[in-house]
Design a protein around this motif. Structure first.
Motif, PDB file in Angstrom:
ATOM      1  N   LEU A 181       0.834  -1.206   0.000  1.00 34.03           N
ATOM      2  CA  LEU A 181       0.000   0.000   0.000  1.00 34.03           C
ATOM      3  C   LEU A 181       0.868   1.255   0.000  1.00 34.03           C
ATOM      4  N   ILE A 182       1.939   1.238   0.783  1.00 32.54           N
ATOM      5  CA  ILE A 182       2.843   2.392   0.832  1.00 32.54           C
ATOM      6  C   ILE A 182       3.452   2.634  -0.550  1.00 32.54           C
ATOM      7  N   ASP A 183       3.910   1.564  -1.199  1.00 33.06           N
ATOM      8  CA  ASP A 183       4.481   1.705  -2.543  1.00 33.06           C
ATOM      9  C   ASP A 183       3.466   2.304  -3.512  1.00 33.06           C
ATOM     10  N   TYR A 184       2.233   1.820  -3.444  1.00 30.85           N
ATOM     11  CA  TYR A 184       1.185   2.289  -4.369  1.00 30.85           C
ATOM     12  C   TYR A 184       0.871   3.767  -4.131  1.00 30.85           C
ATOM     13  N   PHE A 185       0.679   4.151  -2.864  1.00 30.04           N
ATOM     14  CA  PHE A 185       0.295   5.540  -2.582  1.00 30.04           C
ATOM     15  C   PHE A 185       1.452   6.511  -2.833  1.00 30.04           C
ATOM     16  N   GLN A 186       2.675   6.071  -2.638  1.00 30.88           N
ATOM     17  CA  GLN A 186       3.816   6.943  -2.939  1.00 30.88           C
ATOM     18  C   GLN A 186       3.867   7.283  -4.423  1.00 30.88           C
ATOM     19  N   LYS A 187       3.471   6.327  -5.266  1.00 29.55           N
ATOM     20  CA  LYS A 187       3.445   6.570  -6.708  1.00 29.55           C
ATOM     21  C   LYS A 187       2.343   7.564  -7.083  1.00 29.55           C
ATOM     22  N   ASN A 188       1.323   7.675  -6.219  1.00 25.96           N
ATOM     23  CA  ASN A 188       0.195   8.590  -6.493  1.00 25.96           C
ATOM     24  C   ASN A 188       0.186   9.781  -5.538  1.00 25.96           C
ATOM     25  N   HIS A 189       1.336  10.041  -4.924  1.00 22.02           N
ATOM     26  CA  HIS A 189       1.430  11.036  -3.864  1.00 22.02           C
ATOM     27  C   HIS A 189       0.939  12.416  -4.303  1.00 22.02           C
ATOM     28  N   SER A 190       1.297  12.853  -5.485  1.00 24.34           N
ATOM     29  CA  SER A 190       0.954  14.210  -5.942  1.00 24.34           C
ATOM     30  C   SER A 190      -0.547  14.405  -6.138  1.00 24.34           C
ATOM     31  N   LYS A 191      -1.283  13.319  -6.340  1.00 20.52           N
ATOM     32  CA  LYS A 191      -2.728  13.422  -6.589  1.00 20.52           C
ATOM     33  C   LYS A 191      -3.561  13.337  -5.303  1.00 20.52           C
ATOM     34  N   MET A 192      -2.927  13.006  -4.202  1.00 20.62           N
ATOM     35  CA  MET A 192      -3.662  12.731  -2.964  1.00 20.62           C
ATOM     36  C   MET A 192      -3.975  14.003  -2.180  1.00 20.62           C
ATOM     37  N   SER A 193      -4.994  13.922  -1.336  1.00 20.89           N
ATOM     38  CA  SER A 193      -5.347  15.043  -0.460  1.00 20.89           C
ATOM     39  C   SER A 193      -4.265  15.219   0.601  1.00 20.89           C
ATOM     40  N   ASN A 194      -4.226  16.387   1.222  1.00 15.75           N
ATOM     41  CA  ASN A 194      -3.215  16.659   2.254  1.00 15.75           C
ATOM     42  C   ASN A 194      -3.358  15.726   3.447  1.00 15.75           C
ATOM     43  N   SER A 196      -4.485  12.687   3.457  1.00 19.13           N
ATOM     44  CA  SER A 196      -3.994  11.355   3.094  1.00 19.13           C
ATOM     45  C   SER A 196      -2.470  11.332   3.008  1.00 19.13           C
ATOM     46  N   LYS A 197      -1.873  12.447   2.589  1.00 19.68           N
ATOM     47  CA  LYS A 197      -0.407  12.526   2.570  1.00 19.68           C
ATOM     48  C   LYS A 197       0.161  12.400   3.975  1.00 19.68           C
ATOM     49  N   GLU A 198      -0.539  12.998   4.958  1.00 22.10           N
ATOM     50  CA  GLU A 198      -0.107  12.875   6.349  1.00 22.10           C
ATOM     51  C   GLU A 198      -0.289  11.447   6.843  1.00 22.10           C
ATOM     52  N   ARG A 199      -1.408  10.835   6.479  1.00 26.41           N
ATOM     53  CA  ARG A 199      -1.656   9.462   6.907  1.00 26.41           C
ATOM     54  C   ARG A 199      -0.644   8.491   6.300  1.00 26.41           C
ATOM     55  N   LEU A 205      -2.977   2.600   6.125  1.00 25.43           N
ATOM     56  CA  LEU A 205      -4.254   1.888   5.982  1.00 25.43           C
ATOM     57  C   LEU A 205      -5.437   2.831   6.130  1.00 25.43           C
ATOM     58  N   ARG A 206      -5.266   3.901   6.890  1.00 25.86           N
ATOM     59  CA  ARG A 206      -6.370   4.833   7.112  1.00 25.86           C
ATOM     60  C   ARG A 206      -6.721   5.625   5.860  1.00 25.86           C
ATOM     61  N   ILE A 207      -5.827   5.659   4.888  1.00 30.25           N
ATOM     62  CA  ILE A 207      -6.137   6.345   3.630  1.00 30.25           C
ATOM     63  C   ILE A 207      -7.339   5.678   2.957  1.00 30.25           C
ATOM     64  N   LEU A 208      -7.467   4.368   3.129  1.00 32.01           N
ATOM     65  CA  LEU A 208      -8.584   3.638   2.509  1.00 32.01           C
ATOM     66  C   LEU A 208      -9.938   4.100   3.037  1.00 32.01           C
ATOM     67  N   ASP A 209      -9.935   4.779   4.186  1.00 31.17           N
ATOM     68  CA  ASP A 209     -11.169   5.265   4.787  1.00 31.17           C
ATOM     69  C   ASP A 209     -11.427   6.733   4.471  1.00 31.17           C
ATOM     70  N   SER A 210     -10.580   7.310   3.607  1.00 27.23           N
ATOM     71  CA  SER A 210     -10.694   8.735   3.280  1.00 27.23           C
ATOM     72  C   SER A 210     -12.018   9.047   2.588  1.00 27.23           C
ATOM     73  N   LYS A 211     -12.617  10.182   2.970  1.00 25.57           N
ATOM     74  CA  LYS A 211     -13.854  10.649   2.334  1.00 25.57           C
ATOM     75  C   LYS A 211     -13.578  11.781   1.343  1.00 25.57           C
ATOM     76  N   GLU A 212     -12.284  12.144   1.186  1.00 21.64           N
ATOM     77  CA  GLU A 212     -11.909  13.232   0.278  1.00 21.64           C
ATOM     78  C   GLU A 212     -12.145  12.816  -1.173  1.00 21.64           C
ATOM     79  N   THR A 213     -12.800  13.698  -1.956  1.00 22.91           N
ATOM     80  CA  THR A 213     -13.156  13.384  -3.348  1.00 22.91           C
ATOM     81  C   THR A 213     -11.932  13.010  -4.187  1.00 22.91           C
ATOM     82  N   GLN A 214     -10.834  13.751  -4.027  1.00 23.65           N
ATOM     83  CA  GLN A 214      -9.665  13.499  -4.861  1.00 23.65           C
ATOM     84  C   GLN A 214      -8.974  12.175  -4.539  1.00 23.65           C
ATOM     85  N   ASP A 215      -9.311  11.578  -3.391  1.00 21.27           N
ATOM     86  CA  ASP A 215      -8.709  10.295  -3.024  1.00 21.27           C
ATOM     87  C   ASP A 215      -9.493   9.101  -3.562  1.00 21.27           C
TER      88      ASP A 215
END
Length: 415
Positions: A181-194, A196-199, A205-215
């Motif tokens: 999951l870390i590898d996957y989200f690092q590849k999409n880091h620039s597109k993620m909400s702030n 989710s970047k902190e998470r 794992l908490r990124i999967l629970d994000s309610k942010e539209t861009q995530d």
């Protein structure tokens, strides 16, 4: 009124009608918990801060932003409990209860979180929950879920809820998935909400629970947890599902349902509804086999659930419940003595009564109606001369003279 003192934002006063609704939900939970062998316990509202900071982590949203934490006069850091499970586990460890396993506990009471108040979410809220400690077998997960199902059924809200369930696997499976999951989200880091970047730095794992539209699109393409489950984790989850299926329980396998903390494992579940807007979860829980060790206790497997009373009240629409007491209205002040005598005789038979003021019968009847009282007993001179009272049904608009000696039987037979 100048300088009127208000209640703290997000902390509500509860008057009789609200208390009736809250008590009804808690009593239903208690009744169902007893059927499953859960015994009631109570832990302090205040705990040492480490009871929550160790399991939840100093950098978690709950500990860093939402807890009410302060130093007492002795310099100890204390926290108003934000949830019930950690306090229950602390009590098991500090009281040496791990020598009495398995333990099955039911609890209810106020919790505190500093967050934006909204419908169904307050800063002081009431919660009920159960904890089954000491059994690591899948059947205990299923038993906890079935207890939750029957609790929601007792409130007549199960039909408005959907059971979502997932597995977090064991520690080995979760570590493999976390790395992927870390590898996957690092590849999409620039597109993620702030947020989710902190998470991603703390708790990916908490990124999967994000309610942010861009995530949402990124999460939809994230690796599947099921691909990383080892055979032990798969068997555990399959058995839980089998126990539900033999009881004809419908469920949705939701692979995005996660718990970010390391002590959670295997089964996680939520009952969700679309009747409460954004506050869709009405009851949730899961397995937390690693919790005890974070509190310096021995290995103690555990599983449980918790539910917010306020949301269940809203969902059950129990706000309009009818009060069961009967009002007694003396016509004049001189009728008070006889009224008290009659009232106490009836109360001795476990009949709930309320004494309203004497004089102006119309005004007192209106007061009884406003309190949703259906039956009233009117006591006046003319009736007392013949040892009678007037028993009136405010719903039907009917009344009759009743001998005082027959009043208990009349009340017992009211519809």
């Amino acid at each position: 009124m100048a300088n009127k003192i208000q209640s703290i934002r997000g902390m509500s006063d509860l008057f009789h009608q609200e208390m009736e609704s809250h008590s009804w939900v808690i009593d239903k939970a208690r009744e169902v918990a007893v059927l499953y062998g859960f015994l009631e316990v109570s832990t302090p509202i205040l705990e040492r801060t480490e009871v929550f900071s160790r399991p939840l982590g100093q950098t978690s949203d709950v500990v860093s932003k939402e807890t009410y934490t302060f130093n007492d006069r002795g310099g100890d850091s204390l926290t108003l409990r934000p949830e019930g499970t950690a306090g229950i586990m602390r009590s098991v460890i500090s009281n040496g209860k791990f020598n009495e396993l398995p333990l099955k506990f039911f609890y209810s009471g106020p919790m505190f979180r500093y967050e934006r108040p909204q419908k169904g979410r307050l800063r002081q809220f009431n919660q009920i929950g159960i904890e089954l400690i000491g059994i690591a077998e899948p059947y205990s997960d299923a038993e906890v879920i079935l207890c939750g199902i029957n609790f929601l059924k007792s409130l007549n809200v199960l039909g408005s809820c959907s059971l979502n369930i997932n597995t977090l696997g064991d520690k080995e499976s979760r570590n493999l998935y976390r790395s992927s999951l870390i590898d996957y989200f690092q590849k999409n880091h620039s597109k993620m909400s702030n947020i989710s970047k902190e998470r991603l730095k703390i708790n990916p794992l908490r990124i999967l629970d994000s309610k942010e539209t861009q995530d949402q699109e990124i999460i939809a393409q994230a690796p599947s947890f099921s691909s990383y489950l080892n055979s032990n984790s798969k068997k555990h989850f399959e058995k839980v599902l089998k126990y539900l299926e033999v009881n004809n329980i419908d469920y949705v396998h939701n692979e995005k349902l996660v718990r970010g903390l390391d002590y959670y494992c295997h089964t996680t579940f939520e009952f969700v509804t679309d009747k409460l807007g954004s506050q869709g979860t009405v009851l949730g829980g899961g397995r937390y086999d690693g919790l005890s060790e974070t509190l310096n206790g021995p290995y103690l497997p555990g599983v449980g659930f918790a539910a917010g009373v306020e949301r269940l009240v809203l969902l059950s629409e129990k706000n309009d419940n009818t009060i069961s007491s009967i009002a007694v209205i003396p016509i004049e002040e001189k009728n008070l003595e006889d009224s008290f005598k009659i009232i106490e005789r009836l109360r001795s038979q476990n009949i709930a009564l309320e004494l309203l003021n004497y004089g102006n019968i119309t005004k007192q009847i209106r007061k009884a109606i406003n309190r949703k009282i259906r039956h009233i007993i009117i006591i006046g001179d003319e009736e007392l001369k013949t040892k009678h009272v007037i028993l009136r049904d405010l719903l039907k608009g009917e009344q009759k003279l009743v001998l005082i000696e027959n009043l208990i039987n009349e009340i017992m037979n009211l519809d």
